[in-house]
Design a protein around this motif. Structure first.
Motif, PDB file in Angstrom:
ATOM      1  N   PRO A  31      31.489 -35.076  16.404  1.00 38.79           N
ATOM      2  CA  PRO A  31      30.214 -35.287  15.720  1.00 38.79           C
ATOM      3  C   PRO A  31      29.238 -34.154  16.059  1.00 38.79           C
ATOM      4  O   PRO A  31      28.822 -33.991  17.208  1.00 38.79           O
ATOM      5  N   ILE A  32      28.910 -33.367  15.033  1.00 40.22           N
ATOM      6  CA  ILE A  32      28.085 -32.180  15.266  1.00 40.22           C
ATOM      7  C   ILE A  32      26.730 -32.510  15.900  1.00 40.22           C
ATOM      8  O   ILE A  32      26.316 -31.831  16.850  1.00 40.22           O
ATOM      9  N   PRO A  33      26.007 -33.564  15.427  1.00 39.91           N
ATOM     10  CA  PRO A  33      24.696 -33.816  16.039  1.00 39.91           C
ATOM     11  C   PRO A  33      24.786 -34.035  17.544  1.00 39.91           C
ATOM     12  O   PRO A  33      23.909 -33.590  18.301  1.00 39.91           O
ATOM     13  N   MET A  34      25.881 -34.680  17.983  1.00 43.32           N
ATOM     14  CA  MET A  34      26.026 -34.913  19.419  1.00 43.32           C
ATOM     15  C   MET A  34      26.117 -33.585  20.174  1.00 43.32           C
ATOM     16  O   MET A  34      25.501 -33.416  21.222  1.00 43.32           O
ATOM     17  N   PHE A  35      26.868 -32.655  19.602  1.00 45.31           N
ATOM     18  CA  PHE A  35      27.013 -31.374  20.288  1.00 45.31           C
ATOM     19  C   PHE A  35      25.726 -30.566  20.213  1.00 45.31           C
ATOM     20  O   PHE A  35      25.388 -29.831  21.133  1.00 45.31           O
ATOM     21  N   GLU A  36      24.986 -30.746  19.087  1.00 47.08           N
ATOM     22  CA  GLU A  36      23.701 -30.045  19.008  1.00 47.08           C
ATOM     23  C   GLU A  36      22.765 -30.538  20.099  1.00 47.08           C
ATOM     24  O   GLU A  36      22.137 -29.752  20.811  1.00 47.08           O
ATOM     25  N   SER A  37      22.689 -31.864  20.247  1.00 41.16           N
ATOM     26  CA  SER A  37      21.789 -32.362  21.298  1.00 41.16           C
ATOM     27  C   SER A  37      22.336 -32.019  22.675  1.00 41.16           C
ATOM     28  O   SER A  37      21.565 -31.707  23.592  1.00 41.16           O
ATOM     29  N   GLY A  38      23.662 -32.041  22.829  1.00 44.21           N
ATOM     30  CA  GLY A  38      24.245 -31.662  24.112  1.00 44.21           C
ATOM     31  C   GLY A  38      23.868 -30.257  24.493  1.00 44.21           C
ATOM     32  O   GLY A  38      23.469 -29.975  25.629  1.00 44.21           O
ATOM     33  N   GLU A  39      23.953 -29.379  23.522  1.00 46.09           N
ATOM     34  CA  GLU A  39      23.590 -27.979  23.760  1.00 46.09           C
ATOM     35  C   GLU A  39      22.124 -27.869  24.179  1.00 46.09           C
ATOM     36  O   GLU A  39      21.780 -27.185  25.156  1.00 46.09           O
ATOM     37  N   ALA A  40      21.245 -28.572  23.430  1.00 48.90           N
ATOM     38  CA  ALA A  40      19.818 -28.475  23.728  1.00 48.90           C
ATOM     39  C   ALA A  40      19.521 -29.032  25.121  1.00 48.90           C
ATOM     40  O   ALA A  40      18.795 -28.413  25.914  1.00 48.90           O
ATOM     41  N   VAL A  41      20.119 -30.199  25.427  1.00 52.67           N
ATOM     42  CA  VAL A  41      19.871 -30.817  26.734  1.00 52.67           C
ATOM     43  C   VAL A  41      20.364 -29.897  27.851  1.00 52.67           C
ATOM     44  O   VAL A  41      19.669 -29.644  28.848  1.00 52.67           O
ATOM     45  N   ALA A  42      21.587 -29.349  27.669  1.00 52.38           N
ATOM     46  CA  ALA A  42      22.145 -28.494  28.722  1.00 52.38           C
ATOM     47  C   ALA A  42      21.272 -27.267  28.930  1.00 52.38           C
ATOM     48  O   ALA A  42      21.012 -26.867  30.071  1.00 52.38           O
ATOM     49  N   ALA A  43      20.805 -26.672  27.805  1.00 62.05           N
ATOM     50  CA  ALA A  43      19.963 -25.483  27.955  1.00 62.05           C
ATOM     51  C   ALA A  43      18.669 -25.839  28.677  1.00 62.05           C
ATOM     52  O   ALA A  43      18.223 -25.116  29.574  1.00 62.05           O
ATOM     53  N   GLY A  44      18.080 -26.990  28.294  1.00 61.74           N
ATOM     54  CA  GLY A  44      16.841 -27.398  28.950  1.00 61.74           C
ATOM     55  C   GLY A  44      17.047 -27.646  30.432  1.00 61.74           C
ATOM     56  O   GLY A  44      16.266 -27.175  31.282  1.00 61.74           O
TER      57      GLY A  44
END
Lengths: 226, 89, 114, 87
Positions: free
Chosen positions: A167-180
């Motif tokens: 699921p792309i949205p999950m990976f998008e939020s994962g990316e954002a959270v990890a970067a933060g």
């Protein structure tokens, strides 16, 4: 500029680079020598603090700001790739309604090996991230392994199967959270090697999945002929 | 012995780099590039850098070839499905 | 032997740039650029190498001072990941060029009009 | 010569006589022929890395060999999947 002129310009400038590079290289300290000023300043501290993997601790402690910059480059590049490839997709969807993904013609040999390999590589990726603090490995390597492991499901099955488990949205939020999380760690708690390893692993893996997802869309999305 | 190994790996790496550059068809080049990644990984381990060798393996054997192949696929599909508007092909 | 490894790095760099200059296909050009970038990995690691030394990872040996330079290894690690993302970004641009212009031959991409 | 002392010469021999011919095979012919060279190069490189880990006396290097063993195979799957369609 014609091809001939371009080649001529390259030969001239390449010869110049070759001469200058050789001159610079022979003035470098001998290969395999014992003079390593940076390493000599870093190592005693690393040994004093009982760091098992000196490279990881340099990346996340001494060079934490560099690694922060690198993570931001990674995020920017992933974002840019997603944006560049997305406009094209919108065009395609405007032009015609129905779409499908390319046919799946996978031989049984590929299918079985792919399915067998998938869990092994996933576990390996987790191992590489988790043990990056102790043994060779770390967030970068493990993240890449994890990010590419998911795509074995495409190699083994077909694209819809991949799309379901990714699921792309999950990976998008994962990316954002990890970067933060990584920015926070790098600015406030530099030196937390284990936590930073995990954040980098998540970030690299998610960025990879996002970029590859856009490439997959470009390569496999075909218009259904009515 | 370690010196001889390093020289051999360096020569192999330089050879494969040249081969990657001289392979003009991108799809075939991707295969050679994958081999070049393996050569680099061996060289890095010989230079006592297991972390870097792992990183190079992870990036060079799966990710970059996959992206290259997908890009070639996207480009080729586009060429065949939509004939050029300016009649170039 | 004492300077051969650095010259190999220079050779890889020049070979990559040669491919970039003579390329007839943007995908080929991007791959050549990644080859040119790999010269930096080789240069960094050969500079950090030290004879009869081992890796600065102390999971299976006692900590020792006789190790290769860990700082350049950390830099190379960063380099490889950034190199891969740059390759991905450039290939995304190449796909876009193919969409918009119908060609990936740099010689046919002269004007800037869409 | 101790068993571990043989490891580095063996790695050298395997590098020159095993990995190099595999790489040569990736340089000529149709994509299928090239792919067979690449698939064979994976295990050969894995063996070289294993011998190096033994020769240097560093079990920690085995992680790198393990990763090469797994991922070189996965990498050749990538090409096999697109064989005939794109390459």
């Amino acid at each position: 500029m014609s091809r001939r002129v371009r080649l001529l310009v390259f030969l001239l400038s390449g010869a110049g680079v070759a001469v200058l590079f050789t001159l610079a290289a022979v003035r470098l300290p001998d290969f395999g020598g014992t003079w390593h000023p940076y390493g000599e300043r870093t190592l005693p501290n690393a040994i004093r603090r009982h760091t098992p993997n000196v490279i990881s601790s340099i990346n996340f402690d001494q060079r934490a700001f560099d690694t922060l910059g690198e993570e931001l480059i990674l995020m920017a590049a992933a974002l840019a790739a997603v944006v560049i490839l997305r406009t094209v997709r919108a065009e395609q969807e405007d032009a015609a309604g129905a779409h499908a993904y390319g046919p799946a013609e996978v031989s049984d040999a590929l299918r079985i090996t792919g399915y067998l390999l998938l869990p092994v590589i996933m576990v390996t990726g987790v191992y590489v991230v988790a043990h990056g603090y102790i043994s060779p490995g770390g967030g970068f390597q493990g993240g890449v392994v994890l990010g590419s492991a998911i795509h074995l499901i495409y190699l083994a099955g077909d694209y819809p199967a991949l799309a379901r488990i990714r699921p792309i949205p999950m990976f998008e939020s994962g990316e954002a959270v990890a970067a933060g999380v990584f920015v926070l760690l790098a600015l406030a708690f530099a030196g937390q090697v284990k936590a930073m390893n995990a954040a980098v692993g998540l970030e690299v893996g998610c960025a990879l999945v996002l970029v590859l997802a856009k490439f997959f869309e470009q390569a496999l999305l075909v218009r259904k002929d009515a | 012995m370690a010196d001889a190994l390093i020289v051999a790996a360096l020569v192999l790496t330089a050879f494969m780099a040249t081969a990657v550059v001289l392979t003009r068809d991108p799809a075939r080049q991707a295969i050679v590039l994958s081999g070049y990644g393996l050569a680099l990984a061996i060289l890095f381990l010989l230079l006592q850098a297991p972390d870097v060798a792992m990183s190079q393996t992870a990036v060079g054997t799966v990710v970059v070839p996959l992206i290259v192949i997908l890009a070639i696929h996207a480009i080729r599909r586009h060429h065949t499905r939509e004939p050029d508007r300016r009649g170039r092909e | 032997m004492s300077h051969l490894p650095y010259l190999v790095a220079g050779w890889i760099l020049l070979a990559g740039i040669y491919g970039l200059v003579t390329s007839r296909n943007l995908v080929h050009a991007v791959v050549c650029l990644s080859v040119a970038q790999s010269a930096t990995y080789v240069l960094l690691l050969t500079i950090g190498y030290r004879k009869k030394a081992t890796a600065p990872v102390f999971s299976d040996i006692k900590p020792t001072r006789n190790v290769v330079d860990p700082v350049v290894q950390a830099m190379t690690l960063t380099d490889i990941v950034v190199g891969a993302t740059v390759t991905a970004l450039l290939l995304a641009l190449t796909v876009q060029v193919a969409k918009r212009r119908g060609t990936v031959d740099p010689d046919e991409l002269r004007s800037l009009e869409p | 010569m101790s068993p571990l002392g043989v490891a580095l010469p063996a790695a050298f021999a395997l590098l020159v006589a095993g990995v190099f011919p595999c790489f040569l095979a990736t340089l000529r012919g149709e994509p299928v022929d090239r792919l067979s060279g690449l698939i064979l190069a994976g295990p050969a490189a894995t063996l070289v890395l294993l011998l190096l880990a033994a020769g240097f006396g560093r079990p920690a290097y085995l992680d790198a060999a393990f990763l090469v063993a797994l991922l070189s195979f996965a990498g050749s799957l990538v090409f096999a999947r697109f064989l005939g369609k794109t390459i």
